[in-house]
Design a protein around this motif. Structure first.
Motif, mmCIF file in Angstrom:
data_model
loop_
_atom_site.group_PDB
_atom_site.id
_atom_site.type_symbol
_atom_site.label_atom_id
_atom_site.label_comp_id
_atom_site.label_asym_id
_atom_site.label_seq_id
_atom_site.Cartn_x
_atom_site.Cartn_y
_atom_site.Cartn_z
ATOM 1 N N PHE A 1 73.848 41.869 24.081
ATOM 2 C CA PHE A 1 73.313 43.192 24.406
ATOM 3 C C PHE A 1 71.798 43.253 24.237
ATOM 4 O O PHE A 1 71.087 43.751 25.101
ATOM 5 C CB PHE A 1 73.990 44.281 23.565
ATOM 6 N N CYS A 2 71.289 42.725 23.159
ATOM 7 C CA CYS A 2 69.850 42.794 22.886
ATOM 8 C C CYS A 2 69.071 41.652 23.507
ATOM 9 O O CYS A 2 67.845 41.693 23.591
ATOM 10 C CB CYS A 2 69.609 42.802 21.386
ATOM 11 N N THR A 3 69.779 40.623 23.957
ATOM 12 C CA THR A 3 69.151 39.370 24.377
ATOM 13 C C THR A 3 68.123 39.543 25.488
ATOM 14 O O THR A 3 67.033 38.967 25.418
ATOM 15 C CB THR A 3 70.224 38.356 24.807
ATOM 16 N N ALA A 4 68.437 40.312 26.511
ATOM 17 C CA ALA A 4 67.515 40.455 27.638
ATOM 18 C C ALA A 4 66.169 41.019 27.191
ATOM 19 O O ALA A 4 65.111 40.521 27.591
ATOM 20 C CB ALA A 4 68.131 41.338 28.717
ATOM 21 N N GLY A 5 66.201 42.044 26.359
ATOM 22 C CA GLY A 5 64.958 42.630 25.878
ATOM 23 C C GLY A 5 64.161 41.669 25.020
ATOM 24 O O GLY A 5 62.933 41.583 25.134
ATOM 25 N N ILE A 6 64.859 40.928 24.158
ATOM 26 C CA ILE A 6 64.189 39.941 23.319
ATOM 27 C C ILE A 6 63.560 38.859 24.192
ATOM 28 O O ILE A 6 62.410 38.462 23.973
ATOM 29 C CB ILE A 6 65.173 39.344 22.292
ATOM 30 N N LEU A 7 64.305 38.375 25.173
ATOM 31 C CA LEU A 7 63.763 37.361 26.076
ATOM 32 C C LEU A 7 62.500 37.852 26.777
ATOM 33 O O LEU A 7 61.522 37.113 26.908
ATOM 34 C CB LEU A 7 64.816 36.957 27.114
ATOM 35 N N CYS B 1 65.116 50.134 19.672
ATOM 36 C CA CYS B 1 65.938 48.925 19.604
ATOM 37 C C CYS B 1 65.401 47.771 20.438
ATOM 38 O O CYS B 1 65.672 46.615 20.139
ATOM 39 C CB CYS B 1 67.380 49.231 19.991
ATOM 40 N N GLY B 2 64.671 48.046 21.508
ATOM 41 C CA GLY B 2 64.096 46.998 22.336
ATOM 42 C C GLY B 2 65.005 46.425 23.404
ATOM 43 O O GLY B 2 64.592 45.562 24.173
ATOM 44 N N ALA B 3 66.249 46.871 23.483
ATOM 45 C CA ALA B 3 67.192 46.317 24.461
ATOM 46 C C ALA B 3 66.738 46.553 25.894
ATOM 47 O O ALA B 3 67.069 45.785 26.794
ATOM 48 C CB ALA B 3 68.581 46.913 24.249
ATOM 49 N N CYS B 4 65.957 47.587 26.126
ATOM 50 C CA CYS B 4 65.538 47.959 27.487
ATOM 51 C C CYS B 4 64.192 47.350 27.874
ATOM 52 O O CYS B 4 63.625 47.717 28.909
ATOM 53 C CB CYS B 4 65.457 49.474 27.597
ATOM 54 N N VAL C 1 70.087 52.321 40.283
ATOM 55 C CA VAL C 1 69.618 52.373 41.666
ATOM 56 C C VAL C 1 69.446 50.959 42.219
ATOM 57 O O VAL C 1 69.885 50.654 43.323
ATOM 58 C CB VAL C 1 68.299 53.181 41.794
ATOM 59 N N LEU C 2 68.838 50.076 41.411
ATOM 60 C CA LEU C 2 68.524 48.735 41.894
ATOM 61 C C LEU C 2 69.545 47.680 41.478
ATOM 62 O O LEU C 2 69.485 46.545 41.945
ATOM 63 C CB LEU C 2 67.123 48.332 41.428
ATOM 64 N N GLY C 3 70.437 48.012 40.545
ATOM 65 C CA GLY C 3 71.474 47.074 40.141
ATOM 66 C C GLY C 3 71.025 45.976 39.199
ATOM 67 O O GLY C 3 71.714 44.979 39.020
ATOM 68 N N ALA C 4 69.891 46.136 38.555
ATOM 69 C CA ALA C 4 69.393 45.157 37.585
ATOM 70 C C ALA C 4 70.012 45.478 36.228
ATOM 71 O O ALA C 4 69.362 46.014 35.334
ATOM 72 C CB ALA C 4 67.869 45.188 37.532
ATOM 73 N N THR C 5 71.285 45.139 36.086
ATOM 74 C CA THR C 5 72.033 45.542 34.889
ATOM 75 C C THR C 5 71.757 44.680 33.665
ATOM 76 O O THR C 5 72.320 44.932 32.605
ATOM 77 C CB THR C 5 73.548 45.558 35.184
ATOM 78 N N GLY C 6 70.878 43.693 33.783
ATOM 79 C CA GLY C 6 70.476 42.923 32.614
ATOM 80 C C GLY C 6 69.635 43.755 31.660
ATOM 81 O O GLY C 6 69.555 43.464 30.470
ATOM 82 N N THR C 7 69.004 44.784 32.175
ATOM 83 C CA THR C 7 68.238 45.712 31.346
ATOM 84 C C THR C 7 69.229 46.656 30.688
ATOM 85 O O THR C 7 69.910 47.417 31.365
ATOM 86 C CB THR C 7 67.240 46.516 32.204
ATOM 87 N N HIS C 8 69.331 46.576 29.379
ATOM 88 C CA HIS C 8 70.296 47.405 28.653
ATOM 89 C C HIS C 8 69.618 48.604 28.011
ATOM 90 O O HIS C 8 68.443 48.549 27.666
ATOM 91 C CB HIS C 8 71.004 46.582 27.584
ATOM 92 N N VAL C 9 70.371 49.666 27.855
ATOM 93 C CA VAL C 9 69.875 50.872 27.191
ATOM 94 C C VAL C 9 70.669 51.027 25.906
ATOM 95 O O VAL C 9 71.890 51.153 25.941
ATOM 96 C CB VAL C 9 70.031 52.111 28.099
ATOM 97 N N GLY C 10 69.960 50.999 24.798
ATOM 98 C CA GLY C 10 70.618 51.115 23.509
ATOM 99 C C GLY C 10 70.356 52.460 22.879
ATOM 100 O O GLY C 10 71.132 53.399 23.023
ATOM 101 N N LEU D 1 59.693 39.648 17.281
ATOM 102 C CA LEU D 1 61.113 39.936 17.051
ATOM 103 C C LEU D 1 61.322 41.175 16.192
ATOM 104 O O LEU D 1 62.370 41.819 16.284
ATOM 105 C CB LEU D 1 61.802 38.739 16.407
ATOM 106 N N SER D 2 60.344 41.537 15.390
ATOM 107 C CA SER D 2 60.500 42.713 14.522
ATOM 108 C C SER D 2 60.617 44.003 15.323
ATOM 109 O O SER D 2 61.053 45.021 14.801
ATOM 110 C CB SER D 2 59.335 42.812 13.529
ATOM 111 N N GLY D 3 60.272 43.949 16.597
ATOM 112 C CA GLY D 3 60.395 45.118 17.459
ATOM 113 C C GLY D 3 61.739 45.218 18.159
ATOM 114 O O GLY D 3 61.901 46.021 19.069
ATOM 115 N N HIS D 4 62.700 44.413 17.736
ATOM 116 C CA HIS D 4 64.027 44.390 18.360
ATOM 117 C C HIS D 4 65.106 44.453 17.296
ATOM 118 O O HIS D 4 64.974 43.845 16.229
ATOM 119 C CB HIS D 4 64.204 43.112 19.183
ATOM 120 N N LEU D 5 66.166 45.170 17.607
ATOM 121 C CA LEU D 5 67.315 45.243 16.715
ATOM 122 C C LEU D 5 68.435 44.377 17.267
ATOM 123 O O LEU D 5 68.830 44.513 18.423
ATOM 124 C CB LEU D 5 67.806 46.685 16.581
#
Length: 155
Positions: A89-95, A33-36, A18-27, A117-121
């Motif tokens: 792919f995972c970078t945005a969530g980790i950041l 996984c933490g990507a979102c 809807v908003l076009g914020a495609t940096g938020t990934h869905v894994g 970081l342990s909360g991210h794959l």
């Protein structure tokens, strides 16, 4: 920005579609996984587990807003220098998770950052460059804060 969402829509879907914020990934779509990961009122949350309507009236920050336009944040610069991203792919969530903890606790030590970081794959980097970047960014943020508070030497 704001948008309209049906009550059943997840925050991740509204951000992306809807908003076009495609940096938020869905894994995984299970919050594992933490990507979102985004921040809601400053706290890191999994946007695949939150309904968009739960964010009504709240501040939602995504990776797109991590730094002013045309620049990189201290954390993003450290990621770049340390080659802490591969496929991205995972970078945005980790950041977003690291930014939340470092803004709250710039004196976080390596063990605390490792726990975040342990909360991210991540399947590409083996975490070593990511941890190096996080530790470096924490040091830079601490040094910058000390200078801002008068702890640095004048020129």
């Amino acid at each position: 920005v704001s948008g309209t969402a049906e009550p059943r829509m997840l925050l991740a879907d509204v951000l992306r579609h809807v908003l076009g914020a495609t940096g938020t990934h869905v894994g995984c779509e299970h919050g594992v996984c933490g990507a979102c990961t985004v921040r809601v009122d400053g706290a890191a949350v999994r946007s695949c587990l939150m309904f968009a309507v739960q964010a009504d009236g709240r501040r939602v920050d995504t990776v797109e807003g991590l730094a002013p336009a045309g620049t990189l944040s201290v954390l993003q610069q450290a990621f770049r220098r340390n080659h802490a991203l591969q496929c991205g792919f995972c970078t945005a969530g980790i950041l977003m998770s690291l930014a939340e903890v470092l803004e709250r606790r710039p004196d976080a030590d390596e063990d605390e950052l490792r726990a975040v970081l342990s909360g991210h794959l991540c399947r590409c980097t083996g975490y070593a460059p990511i941890l190096r970047a996080a530790v470096e960014a924490a040091r830079e943020m601490r040094d910058g804060r000390a200078a801002d508070e008068g702890g640095g030497e004048g020129v």
